[in-house]
Design an enzyme around this catalytic site. Structure first.
Site, PDB file in Angstrom:
ATOM      1  N   GLN A 157      30.405  24.337  25.787  1.00 29.14           N
ATOM      2  CA  GLN A 157      29.907  25.680  26.110  1.00 29.14           C
ATOM      3  C   GLN A 157      29.797  25.866  27.623  1.00 29.14           C
ATOM      4  O   GLN A 157      30.178  26.903  28.167  1.00 29.14           O
ATOM      5  CB  GLN A 157      28.524  25.873  25.459  1.00 29.14           C
ATOM      6  N   CYS A 194      25.334  32.148  25.200  1.00 30.42           N
ATOM      7  CA  CYS A 194      26.387  31.387  24.517  1.00 30.42           C
ATOM      8  C   CYS A 194      26.817  32.059  23.213  1.00 30.42           C
ATOM      9  O   CYS A 194      27.921  31.827  22.739  1.00 30.42           O
ATOM     10  CB  CYS A 194      25.900  29.965  24.255  1.00 30.42           C
ATOM     11  N   ARG A 214      35.577  30.075  25.795  1.00 31.33           N
ATOM     12  CA  ARG A 214      35.415  28.882  24.965  1.00 31.33           C
ATOM     13  C   ARG A 214      36.791  28.342  24.560  1.00 31.33           C
ATOM     14  O   ARG A 214      37.015  27.143  24.510  1.00 31.33           O
ATOM     15  CB  ARG A 214      34.596  29.194  23.701  1.00 31.33           C
TER      16      ARG A 214
HETATM   17  N1  NVA Z   1      21.033  26.334  20.672  1.00 31.68           N
HETATM   18  C1  NVA Z   1      21.888  26.957  19.688  1.00 31.68           C
HETATM   19  C2  NVA Z   1      23.271  27.094  20.224  1.00 31.68           C
HETATM   20  C3  NVA Z   1      24.230  27.782  19.309  1.00 31.68           C
HETATM   21  C4  NVA Z   1      25.605  27.896  19.887  1.00 31.68           C
HETATM   22  C5  NVA Z   1      21.879  26.142  18.408  1.00 31.68           C
HETATM   23  O1  NVA Z   1      21.940  24.915  18.482  1.00 31.68           O
HETATM   24  O2  NVA Z   1      21.794  26.734  17.334  1.00 31.68           O
HETATM   25  N1   CP Z   2      28.398  29.357  21.363  1.00 29.68           N
HETATM   26  C1   CP Z   2      28.783  28.690  20.262  1.00 29.68           C
HETATM   27  O1   CP Z   2      28.881  27.466  20.230  1.00 29.68           O
HETATM   28  O2   CP Z   2      29.070  29.504  19.213  1.00 29.68           O
HETATM   29  P1   CP Z   2      29.386  29.033  17.717  1.00 29.68           P
HETATM   30  O3   CP Z   2      28.101  28.474  17.152  1.00 29.68           O
HETATM   31  O4   CP Z   2      29.810  30.292  17.033  1.00 29.68           O
HETATM   32  O5   CP Z   2      30.462  27.999  17.748  1.00 29.68           O
END
Ligand code: NVA
Ligand code: CP
Length: 334
Positions: A141, A277, A316
């Site tokens: 990311q 993200c 990404r």
């Molecule tokens: N901190 C979040 C990021 C998702 C891309 C998670 O781990 O769910």
């Molecule tokens: N930002 C990110 O990792 O998105 P996803 O969970 O959709 O892969």
């Protein structure tokens, strides 16, 4: 002509410290080159006959699709494998699965819970393994985030990133290290209960010092964001922590990124962007927010001219492609 460092060949990514600062920035640069190549309509064969296993224990939109298309764009293949699909961790140990997949595939991208699982896949498979998010880190990311900042501001120099929200989650941990390695000032605005882990913070501080910048942690978001050029947030409840939803929403409400916080940077008429993200809870249109409305960012900020979240999201794909190509490409194809 694409260029990248020879030392990236065959390399795994467990966390951003898997690469030197120079290598990390070279990957971001290669991603920019690959993006330009795709925009010029070139679909090459840099990953000809290369096959990548995608082992996912958690949901994903961006990481999964970026990996599949990154491989396919350059003549490679990617197979999406979830826990119910394979014996992974149930009838077969991680070590055995790693040894099997390493005989079949050229690389493995892993998304899941334990960092150790990712490290064991790398240790036993004998092929490059890339961390597509664990409970502790989300390094791919941050490559995309750095590319987005570089594209938007022209370079990474003289930039302050303020992360506002859950200061000890996977994205925050990797963003802190990514900024330190890139020579970008990093400020984390988070309640005391969610301050970064001491060892992870100390490691980032040391890297930042080496690169002439600093890492600071504030519990007051209004003070913390002063002078920031990038306001960054993530969900308040990460995958696997759903039981903490009510507690987190209560704790993090004062950390929502809204227009007042954007103004508190002092840069509203200057160098300023919003990053996330994704996925983001910015409106009423999700199962989680259909009653509460926006959580970590308001719709006004999310949809504003400052928001570069879809560039970030697209990046990404280019950055994951850079990882695959630099590790696997037989250079004669370039
Ligand atoms: N901190 C979040 C990021 C998702 C891309 C998670 O781990 O769910
Ligand atoms: N930002 C990110 O990792 O998105 P996803 O969970 O959709 O892969």
């Amino acid at each position: 002509m694409l260029t990248w460092m020879d030392s990236l060949r065959g390399r795994s990514l467990m966390r951003l410290t898997s690469f030197t600062d120079e290598e990390m920035l070279d990957l971001v640069d290669l991603a920019g080159q690959l993006k330009a190549r795709r925009r010029a309509g070139v679909r090459g064969d840099l990953l000809h006959r290369k096959n990548i296993a995608l082992i996912f224990e958690k949901s994903s939109t961006r990481t999964r699709n970026s990996s599949i298309i990154a491989a396919r764009d350059e003549g490679g293949g990617a197979e999406y494998l979830t826990r119910p699909d394979i014996h992974f961790g149930k009838k077969e140990s991680v070590k055995d699965t790693a040894r099997v997949l390493g005989r079949i595939y050229d690389g493995i991208l892993f998304r899941g819970f334990a960092q150790k699982t990712c490290e064991d896949l790398a240790k036993y498979s004998g092929v490059p393994v890339w961390n597509g998010l664990t409970d502790d880190y989300h390094p791919t990311q941050i490559l995309a985030d750095l590319l987005t900042i570089k594209e938007t501001f022209g370079d990474l120099r003289d930039c302050t990133v303020a992360y506002v929200g859950d200061g000890r989650n996977n994205v925050a941990n990797s963003l802190m290290m990514g900024c330190a390695k890139a020579g970008v000032r990093y400020v984390c605005c988070t309640p005391k209960e969610l301050w970064p882990d001491e060892a992870i913070l100390a490691e980032a501080e040391e890297v930042a010092r080496r690169n002439g910048v600093d890492v600071r942690v504030f519990d007051d978001p209004v003070k913390g964001v002063k002078g920031a050029n990038v306001l960054y947030t993530d969900v308040w409840v990460s995958m696997g922590e759903e039981a903490k939803t009510a507690e987190r929403i209560k704790m993090l409400r004062p950390y929502q990124i809204n227009m007042d916080l954007m103004r508190a940077t002092g840069n509203i008429d200057g160098k300023l962007m919003f990053l996330h993200c994704l996925p983001a809870f910015h409106d009423f249109n999700t199962e989680v927010t259909k009653e509460s409305g926006a959580l970590e960012v308001t719709d006004e900020v999310f949809e504003s001219k400052y928001s570069k979240v879809f560039d970030e999201s697209e990046n990404r794909m280019h950055t994951i492609k850079a990882l695959f190509v630099s590790a696997l490409c037989d250079r004669k194809n370039v």
